[in-house]
Scaffold this active site. Structure first.
Site, PDB file in Angstrom:
ATOM      1  N   LYS A  91      45.760  33.026  42.453  1.00  0.00           N
ATOM      2  CA  LYS A  91      46.614  32.946  41.166  1.00  0.00           C
ATOM      3  C   LYS A  91      47.375  31.774  41.572  1.00  0.00           C
ATOM      4  O   LYS A  91      47.966  31.191  40.706  1.00  0.00           O
ATOM      5  CB  LYS A  91      47.214  34.320  41.186  1.00  0.00           C
ATOM      6  CG  LYS A  91      46.369  35.113  40.598  1.00  0.00           C
ATOM      7  CD  LYS A  91      47.091  36.238  39.548  1.00  0.00           C
ATOM      8  CE  LYS A  91      46.018  37.252  39.126  1.00  0.00           C
ATOM      9  NZ  LYS A  91      46.626  38.476  38.431  1.00  0.00           N
ATOM     10  N   LYS A 106      35.070  36.053  38.207  1.00  0.00           N
ATOM     11  CA  LYS A 106      35.368  37.582  37.710  1.00  0.00           C
ATOM     12  C   LYS A 106      35.790  37.217  36.205  1.00  0.00           C
ATOM     13  O   LYS A 106      36.576  36.516  35.895  1.00  0.00           O
ATOM     14  CB  LYS A 106      36.489  37.930  38.664  1.00  0.00           C
ATOM     15  CG  LYS A 106      36.561  39.319  38.254  1.00  0.00           C
ATOM     16  CD  LYS A 106      38.140  39.764  39.158  1.00  0.00           C
ATOM     17  CE  LYS A 106      39.469  39.611  38.254  1.00  0.00           C
ATOM     18  NZ  LYS A 106      40.557  40.318  38.380  1.00  0.00           N
ATOM     19  N   LYS A 118      41.307  38.894  32.061  1.00  0.00           N
ATOM     20  CA  LYS A 118      42.003  38.732  30.994  1.00  0.00           C
ATOM     21  C   LYS A 118      43.077  37.719  30.828  1.00  0.00           C
ATOM     22  O   LYS A 118      43.554  37.117  29.723  1.00  0.00           O
ATOM     23  CB  LYS A 118      42.681  40.005  30.832  1.00  0.00           C
ATOM     24  CG  LYS A 118      43.840  40.528  31.804  1.00  0.00           C
ATOM     25  CD  LYS A 118      44.345  41.560  31.138  1.00  0.00           C
ATOM     26  CE  LYS A 118      44.561  43.055  32.034  1.00  0.00           C
ATOM     27  NZ  LYS A 118      45.213  42.602  33.309  1.00  0.00           N
TER      28      LYS A 118
HETATM   29  N1  AQP Z   1      36.005  41.496  35.889  1.00  0.00           N
HETATM   30  C1  AQP Z   1      36.115  42.843  36.350  1.00  0.00           C
HETATM   31  N2  AQP Z   1      35.237  43.595  36.803  1.00  0.00           N
HETATM   32  C2  AQP Z   1      35.689  44.908  37.156  1.00  0.00           C
HETATM   33  N3  AQP Z   1      36.561  45.483  37.380  1.00  0.00           N
HETATM   34  C3  AQP Z   1      37.677  44.645  37.063  1.00  0.00           C
HETATM   35  N4  AQP Z   1      39.149  44.716  36.924  1.00  0.00           N
HETATM   36  C4  AQP Z   1      39.635  43.700  36.472  1.00  0.00           C
HETATM   37  N5  AQP Z   1      38.846  42.721  36.132  1.00  0.00           N
HETATM   38  C5  AQP Z   1      37.643  43.119  36.602  1.00  0.00           C
HETATM   39  C6  AQP Z   1      39.679  45.983  37.363  1.00  0.00           C
HETATM   40  O1  AQP Z   1      40.651  46.201  36.270  1.00  0.00           O
HETATM   41  C7  AQP Z   1      41.908  46.850  36.929  1.00  0.00           C
HETATM   42  C8  AQP Z   1      43.225  46.518  36.316  1.00  0.00           C
HETATM   43  O2  AQP Z   1      43.165  45.088  36.735  1.00  0.00           O
HETATM   44  P1  AQP Z   1      44.421  44.302  36.631  1.00  0.00           P
HETATM   45  O3  AQP Z   1      44.794  44.149  35.267  1.00  0.00           O
HETATM   46  O4  AQP Z   1      45.882  45.186  37.430  1.00  0.00           O
HETATM   47  O5  AQP Z   1      44.487  43.001  37.323  1.00  0.00           O
HETATM   48  P2  AQP Z   1      43.327  42.123  37.698  1.00  0.00           P
HETATM   49  O6  AQP Z   1      42.489  42.740  38.397  1.00  0.00           O
HETATM   50  O7  AQP Z   1      43.971  40.859  38.090  1.00  0.00           O
HETATM   51  O8  AQP Z   1      42.727  42.086  36.243  1.00  0.00           O
HETATM   52  P3  AQP Z   1      42.570  40.715  35.399  1.00  0.00           P
HETATM   53  O9  AQP Z   1      41.833  41.200  34.191  1.00  0.00           O
HETATM   54  O10 AQP Z   1      41.776  39.723  36.019  1.00  0.00           O
HETATM   55  O11 AQP Z   1      43.930  40.508  34.959  1.00  0.00           O
HETATM   56  P4  AQP Z   1      44.812  39.334  35.006  1.00  0.00           P
HETATM   57  O12 AQP Z   1      44.149  38.170  34.379  1.00  0.00           O
HETATM   58  O13 AQP Z   1      46.174  39.462  34.552  1.00  0.00           O
HETATM   59  O14 AQP Z   1      45.020  38.931  36.719  1.00  0.00           O
HETATM   60  C9  AQP Z   1      41.834  47.039  38.627  1.00  0.00           C
HETATM   61  O15 AQP Z   1      40.930  48.222  39.111  1.00  0.00           O
HETATM   62  C10 AQP Z   1      40.558  45.763  38.639  1.00  0.00           C
HETATM   63  O16 AQP Z   1      39.923  45.982  39.847  1.00  0.00           O
END
Ligand code: AQP
Length: 338
Positions: free
Chosen positions: A116, A200, A203
């Site tokens: 990040k 990955k 969002k």
């Molecule tokens: N691509 C993915 N596959 C499986 N699990 C996923 N998770 C996120 N992306 C995937 C799981 O969703 C939960 C919440 O994630 P988060 O919002 O706390 O943060 P993150 O993991 O960093 O998810 P994002 O979507 O990538 O968010 P941003 O872009 O805002 O950082 C966790 O259990 C995660 O493992």
């Protein structure tokens, strides 16, 4: 089984954008599956979201949206505790105490921080909150004395860190925290971007055909999946070969949503082409999202319903979290407030 004899679970999602199919398959789906077995606490982690800058109006809107999606995905507010992280001040308070036990070297090794931070163009604008994110996550989990944390594979390292911090604290002050176990789904633990199956699905990734969002219309789902990156081999098989990652990712999505085994999924597509695979994935995704979106629209349009659930959830969470916080404050030597 009574709530007391059940093991406890805690997890959360950041309201930092539109929830993706990755969030659903990595986290929400297993939360729903586990809700009868465990005493569950699920929060919308807005304190985590502000580790990168958020628009305040949008953050408030997304916080309600994520909470409504928890219920729309199948969480039963009668069975589980749903709340907003910032409504329980113990999260910030324990996070500060744990920060004082967290070696900077441990934090600097975290992959998510490195990824990040690398995405932010100006190094001066990387907040120390982003570096301290795992300590806040440790506080979230340890406050509830959670035995298990259902998350996607990307959170494995943060869970290890939580265990390390808890063990360090327990070693200095005596048994205080339950050491939590990570709970990763068998299928769908890491859903990859449709446009780039080596990264990955996330969002916060802006490109057009990267993700499926839970509130997407069927036509957008179709467009993104039909454009998903595949390869030229023509083989529809699970594979660890990075060149086949796109097809493997589509098969994983199909497997997770259909409930078939890996072998059954491959058999289902035997002798078929990539067009058939993609159409199959479009169908299972839309069949999952249609009822979910109907429930979401009901929840969000019912005045007062969601706010009442979040108020009840925060009250219950505060009670549990404050018990741990008071014990920790006492152990580190804070004078009790009269
Ligand atoms: N691509 C993915 N596959 C499986 N699990 C996923 N998770 C996120 N992306 C995937 C799981 O969703 C939960 C919440 O994630 P988060 O919002 O706390 O943060 P993150 O993991 O960093 O998810 P994002 O979507 O990538 O968010 P941003 O872009 O805002 O950082 C966790 O259990 C995660 O493992």
């Amino acid at each position: 089984m009574s709530e007391i004899s059940k093991k406890r679970v805690l997890s959360g999602i950041q309201p930092s954008g539109n929830l993706t199919l990755g969030n659903y398959l990595g986290a929400l789906k297993q939360w729903v599956e586990e809700q009868a077995t465990f005493d569950c606490y699920f929060c919308v982690v807005d304190l985590h979201a502000i580790t990168v800058q958020q628009d305040p109006i949008e953050l408030r809107k997304k916080t309600r949206e994520v909470a409504a999606l928890y219920i729309a995905c199948g969480l039963d507010p009668e069975k589980v505790t749903i709340f907003v992280q910032s409504h329980v001040s113990a999260h910030s308070e324990l996070a500060w105490i744990l920060t004082c036990f967290a070696p900077i070297g441990w934090l600097n090794r975290m992959t998510q921080f490195k990824d990040k931070a690398a995405k932010q163009q100006q190094q001066d604008s990387i907040s120390s909150g982003l570096l301290n994110y795992p300590t806040l996550m440790a506080a979230d989990i340890l406050l509830y004395q959670a035995h298990a944390v259902p998350v996607g594979d990307d959170q494995r390292q943060h869970l290890e860190y939580t265990r390390d911090i808890a063990q360090r604290f327990n070693h200095i002050y005596g048994e205080t925290f339950v050491i939590p176990e990570v709970m990763i789904p068998k299928a769908g633990a890491r859903i990859m971007g449709l446009d780039n199956p080596l990264s990955k699905m996330s969002k916060s990734e802006a490109s057009d055909n990267h993700a499926i969002y839970l509130l997407d219309e069927p036509n957008r789902v179709k467009k993104a999946i039909m454009r998903a990156v595949t390869d030229s081999s023509g083989e529809i098989l699970f594979s660890d070969n990075p060149e086949r990652a796109g097809v493997s990712n589509l098969l994983t999505i199909y497997q997770s949503l259909s409930g078939l085994s890996k072998d059954e999924t491959q058999e289902h597509f035997a002798g078929k082409g990539y067009g058939d695979l993609k159409r199959g994935v479009v169908d299972v995704v839309n069949a999952t999202l249609d009822p979910l979106q109907k429930r979401y629209n009901q929840i969000i349009s019912e005045t007062g319903y969601l706010d009442a659930i979040l108020a009840n959830g925060a009250e219950k969470a505060r009670e549990r979290a404050n018990r741990t916080l008071r014990e920790v404050q006492d152990k580190v030597g804070f004078l009790a407030a009269r």
